[in-house]
Design a protein around this motif. Structure first.
Motif, PDB file in Angstrom:
ATOM      1  N   VAL A  14       1.140  10.710   8.666  1.00  0.00           N
ATOM      2  CA  VAL A  14      -0.066  10.281   9.370  1.00  0.00           C
ATOM      3  C   VAL A  14      -1.088  11.407   9.326  1.00  0.00           C
ATOM      4  O   VAL A  14      -0.822  12.526   9.770  1.00  0.00           O
ATOM      5  CB  VAL A  14       0.249   9.893  10.825  1.00  0.00           C
ATOM      6  CG1 VAL A  14      -1.004   9.355  11.513  1.00  0.00           C
ATOM      7  CG2 VAL A  14       1.370   8.851  10.874  1.00  0.00           C
ATOM      8  N   LEU A  15      -2.282  11.099   8.807  1.00  0.00           N
ATOM      9  CA  LEU A  15      -3.337  12.090   8.669  1.00  0.00           C
ATOM     10  C   LEU A  15      -4.574  11.604   9.401  1.00  0.00           C
ATOM     11  O   LEU A  15      -4.906  10.410   9.347  1.00  0.00           O
ATOM     12  CB  LEU A  15      -3.665  12.354   7.195  1.00  0.00           C
ATOM     13  CG  LEU A  15      -2.497  12.798   6.308  1.00  0.00           C
ATOM     14  CD1 LEU A  15      -1.849  11.602   5.615  1.00  0.00           C
ATOM     15  CD2 LEU A  15      -2.963  13.797   5.252  1.00  0.00           C
ATOM     16  N   THR A  16      -5.254  12.514  10.070  1.00  0.00           N
ATOM     17  CA  THR A  16      -6.433  12.143  10.843  1.00  0.00           C
ATOM     18  C   THR A  16      -7.558  13.134  10.579  1.00  0.00           C
ATOM     19  O   THR A  16      -7.317  14.290  10.265  1.00  0.00           O
ATOM     20  CB  THR A  16      -6.116  12.126  12.351  1.00  0.00           C
ATOM     21  OG1 THR A  16      -5.438  13.340  12.715  1.00  0.00           O
ATOM     22  CG2 THR A  16      -5.234  10.946  12.711  1.00  0.00           C
ATOM     23  N   SER A  17      -8.788  12.644  10.723  1.00  0.00           N
ATOM     24  CA  SER A  17      -9.933  13.516  10.487  1.00  0.00           C
ATOM     25  C   SER A  17     -10.876  13.472  11.671  1.00  0.00           C
ATOM     26  O   SER A  17     -10.776  12.613  12.549  1.00  0.00           O
ATOM     27  CB  SER A  17     -10.679  13.098   9.213  1.00  0.00           C
ATOM     28  OG  SER A  17     -11.507  11.976   9.465  1.00  0.00           O
ATOM     29  N   ALA A  18     -11.826  14.403  11.665  1.00  0.00           N
ATOM     30  CA  ALA A  18     -12.827  14.483  12.719  1.00  0.00           C
ATOM     31  C   ALA A  18     -13.952  13.489  12.414  1.00  0.00           C
ATOM     32  O   ALA A  18     -13.696  12.379  11.976  1.00  0.00           O
ATOM     33  CB  ALA A  18     -13.323  15.919  12.818  1.00  0.00           C
ATOM     34  N   LEU A  29       2.616  -4.300   9.132  1.00  0.00           N
ATOM     35  CA  LEU A  29       2.941  -4.688   7.756  1.00  0.00           C
ATOM     36  C   LEU A  29       3.077  -3.481   6.826  1.00  0.00           C
ATOM     37  O   LEU A  29       3.582  -3.609   5.708  1.00  0.00           O
ATOM     38  CB  LEU A  29       1.839  -5.607   7.200  1.00  0.00           C
ATOM     39  CG  LEU A  29       1.618  -6.942   7.912  1.00  0.00           C
ATOM     40  CD1 LEU A  29       0.361  -7.619   7.371  1.00  0.00           C
ATOM     41  CD2 LEU A  29       2.831  -7.848   7.726  1.00  0.00           C
ATOM     42  N   ILE A  30       2.641  -2.310   7.291  1.00  0.00           N
ATOM     43  CA  ILE A  30       2.634  -1.113   6.439  1.00  0.00           C
ATOM     44  C   ILE A  30       4.055  -0.606   6.245  1.00  0.00           C
ATOM     45  O   ILE A  30       4.843  -0.527   7.189  1.00  0.00           O
ATOM     46  CB  ILE A  30       1.756  -0.022   7.080  1.00  0.00           C
ATOM     47  CG1 ILE A  30       0.323  -0.539   7.241  1.00  0.00           C
ATOM     48  CG2 ILE A  30       1.774   1.248   6.237  1.00  0.00           C
ATOM     49  CD1 ILE A  30      -0.556   0.386   8.066  1.00  0.00           C
ATOM     50  N   ARG A  31       4.402  -0.253   5.018  1.00  0.00           N
ATOM     51  CA  ARG A  31       5.735   0.263   4.725  1.00  0.00           C
ATOM     52  C   ARG A  31       5.992   1.566   5.475  1.00  0.00           C
ATOM     53  O   ARG A  31       5.088   2.379   5.664  1.00  0.00           O
ATOM     54  CB  ARG A  31       5.884   0.550   3.220  1.00  0.00           C
ATOM     55  CG  ARG A  31       5.767  -0.645   2.317  1.00  0.00           C
ATOM     56  CD  ARG A  31       6.323  -0.315   0.917  1.00  0.00           C
ATOM     57  NE  ARG A  31       6.051   1.045   0.498  1.00  0.00           N
ATOM     58  CZ  ARG A  31       5.083   1.389  -0.359  1.00  0.00           C
ATOM     59  NH1 ARG A  31       4.283   0.474  -0.849  1.00  0.00           N
ATOM     60  NH2 ARG A  31       4.929   2.656  -0.717  1.00  0.00           N
ATOM     61  N   PRO A  32       7.247   1.821   5.850  1.00  0.00           N
ATOM     62  CA  PRO A  32       7.570   3.060   6.579  1.00  0.00           C
ATOM     63  C   PRO A  32       7.268   4.324   5.786  1.00  0.00           C
ATOM     64  O   PRO A  32       7.047   5.384   6.383  1.00  0.00           O
ATOM     65  CB  PRO A  32       9.073   2.927   6.862  1.00  0.00           C
ATOM     66  CG  PRO A  32       9.346   1.458   6.799  1.00  0.00           C
ATOM     67  CD  PRO A  32       8.411   0.911   5.770  1.00  0.00           C
ATOM     68  N   ASP A  33       7.266   4.230   4.456  1.00  0.00           N
ATOM     69  CA  ASP A  33       7.028   5.429   3.647  1.00  0.00           C
ATOM     70  C   ASP A  33       5.576   5.580   3.216  1.00  0.00           C
ATOM     71  O   ASP A  33       5.237   6.527   2.498  1.00  0.00           O
ATOM     72  CB  ASP A  33       7.926   5.418   2.411  1.00  0.00           C
ATOM     73  CG  ASP A  33       7.642   4.223   1.504  1.00  0.00           C
ATOM     74  OD1 ASP A  33       7.180   3.179   2.007  1.00  0.00           O
ATOM     75  OD2 ASP A  33       7.903   4.321   0.283  1.00  0.00           O
ATOM     76  N   ALA A  79       0.825  -1.213   0.000  1.00  0.00           N
ATOM     77  CA  ALA A  79       0.000   0.000   0.000  1.00  0.00           C
ATOM     78  C   ALA A  79       0.856   1.258   0.000  1.00  0.00           C
ATOM     79  O   ALA A  79       1.856   1.350   0.714  1.00  0.00           O
ATOM     80  CB  ALA A  79      -0.913   0.002   1.217  1.00  0.00           C
ATOM     81  N   ASP A  80       0.450   2.234  -0.811  1.00  0.00           N
ATOM     82  CA  ASP A  80       1.041   3.573  -0.764  1.00  0.00           C
ATOM     83  C   ASP A  80       0.308   4.442   0.250  1.00  0.00           C
ATOM     84  O   ASP A  80       0.907   5.323   0.868  1.00  0.00           O
ATOM     85  CB  ASP A  80       0.977   4.226  -2.145  1.00  0.00           C
ATOM     86  CG  ASP A  80       1.728   3.419  -3.183  1.00  0.00           C
ATOM     87  OD1 ASP A  80       2.939   3.222  -3.017  1.00  0.00           O
ATOM     88  OD2 ASP A  80       1.085   2.960  -4.158  1.00  0.00           O
ATOM     89  N   THR A  81      -0.988   4.205   0.391  1.00  0.00           N
ATOM     90  CA  THR A  81      -1.806   4.878   1.399  1.00  0.00           C
ATOM     91  C   THR A  81      -2.696   3.832   2.053  1.00  0.00           C
ATOM     92  O   THR A  81      -3.308   3.027   1.356  1.00  0.00           O
ATOM     93  CB  THR A  81      -2.688   5.973   0.768  1.00  0.00           C
ATOM     94  OG1 THR A  81      -1.857   7.019   0.241  1.00  0.00           O
ATOM     95  CG2 THR A  81      -3.639   6.576   1.798  1.00  0.00           C
ATOM     96  N   VAL A  82      -2.742   3.839   3.378  1.00  0.00           N
ATOM     97  CA  VAL A  82      -3.629   2.945   4.130  1.00  0.00           C
ATOM     98  C   VAL A  82      -4.678   3.799   4.831  1.00  0.00           C
ATOM     99  O   VAL A  82      -4.339   4.776   5.505  1.00  0.00           O
ATOM    100  CB  VAL A  82      -2.851   2.116   5.174  1.00  0.00           C
ATOM    101  CG1 VAL A  82      -3.814   1.284   6.026  1.00  0.00           C
ATOM    102  CG2 VAL A  82      -1.822   1.222   4.489  1.00  0.00           C
TER     103      VAL A  82
END
Length: 321
Positions: free
Chosen positions: A158-162, A99-103, A69-72
């Motif tokens: 890391v992105l988060t939403s309301a 399992l998610i890649r560091p980038d 994945a590029d974006t999870v």
């Protein structure tokens, strides 16, 4: 093609689960080619219980698709608010996230912020979550710089939403960041949603409404949007609304979630980005058209907003003739 993997966990909220496929899924380049591949997985590839009265089947197991994945995207689940420390996080979930890649980018919608915080991904970072759970979150994750007023937070990887619908705002932001406003606006039109909402969560938080007034700043906001090229001041806005500056500022912040000055800068920056993408106007002329006045002021605000100069932004996102 950019691969987006959606991790569906038990108790997932169906609306939030549907957002990545619907929004990323309709993004196209100028030739009509898809810009994202969207895959949905569960921990073991089996059915997932939702927060509604049905179960869903997914096409993949986490181990098969998360490493590529590029974006999870992790949609919210009602049980996530119970994850108040690392030990409360189910081990299979932690193993899947490892399992998610560091980038790769990680996107948490609504109360998924609790899960990401338990993993340590938000320590000393800004983050957003639903305003209703903000104090509960702060008590258990004091090292996270939680902003309960905004619709979403972009903290680089890391992105988060309301709340649920702010997942739309965050995904449109990612599409805009990846491919420019033209593509994001097309996605918004196809899905019949606003390409960018004003303000933050403050306008949705339950508060006692002052008695005896129906005053609103919406008409003044519409008036100001038609005059962004003018040197608008707080006094001008308050005068148009028929309020004192103090009353107007208080009402504006309650409705929009930011000060009038912050809102004006946001609207002018958005217009500048649009003109950089869609016109041949020199940077100085764009500065005049957007009310920034000078090249230096435009450069300052654009760099503060997206971290690049007007020239770099135009080279990256200028639509093909």
């Amino acid at each position: 093609m950019h691969r987006v993997v959606v991790l569906a966990l038990d108790g997932v909220i169906p609306f939030e689960l549907s957002l990545p496929g619907r929004l990323f899924g309709v993004a196209r380049d100028a030739a009509g080619r898809p810009l994202y591949e969207v895959l949905t997985c569960s921990l073991d590839g089996g059915p997932v219980r939702t927060a509604s009265d049905y179960t869903i089947n997914v096409g993949h197991a986490a181990a098969d698709v998360l490493p590529s994945a590029d974006t999870v995207v992790v949609p919210g689940a009602e049980e996530f608010t119970e994850i108040t420390h690392r030990a409360a996080l189910p081990e299979p979930v932690a193993e899947a996230m490892a399992l998610i890649r560091p980038d790769a980018r990680i996107v948490g919608i609504c109360v998924s912020t609790f899960l990401l915080a338990a993993l340590g991904l938000l320590e000393d970072r800004p983050a957003a979550t639903h305003w209703f759970h903000a104090e509960h979150f702060r008590r258990h994750y004091p090292r996270v710089d939680l902003d309960a007023d905004v619709l979403f937070v972009d903290a680089d990887r890391v992105l988060t939403s309301a709340g649920a619908a702010s997942g739309i705002d965050l995904i449109l932001h990612l599409i805009r960041k990846d491919h420019g406003s033209a593509v994001a606006n097309m996605v918004a039109r196809l899905c019949v949603i606003p390409p960018q909402r004003e303000g933050g969560q403050a306008q949705y938080v339950e508060r006692p409404v002052p008695a005896g007034t129906t005053a609103s700043t919406s008409a003044t906001r519409a008036w100001a949007l038609e005059r962004l090229h003018e040197p608008l001041q707080l006094a001008d806005l308050a005068r148009h609304a028929g309020m004192s500056r103090r009353t107007f500022t208080r009402r504006f912040r309650a409705e929009v979630g930011m000060s009038p000055g912050q809102w004006l800068v946001q609207q002018r920056t958005d217009l500048a980005r649009h003109l950089l993408e869609t016109s041949d106007l020199p940077v100085g002329r764009i500065a005049e058209r957007t009310g920034f006045g000078t090249d230096a002021t435009l450069r300052h605000h654009l760099h503060a907003t997206i971290g690049v100069s007007p020239g770099a932004y135009r080279r990256t996102f200028r639509r093909a003739a």
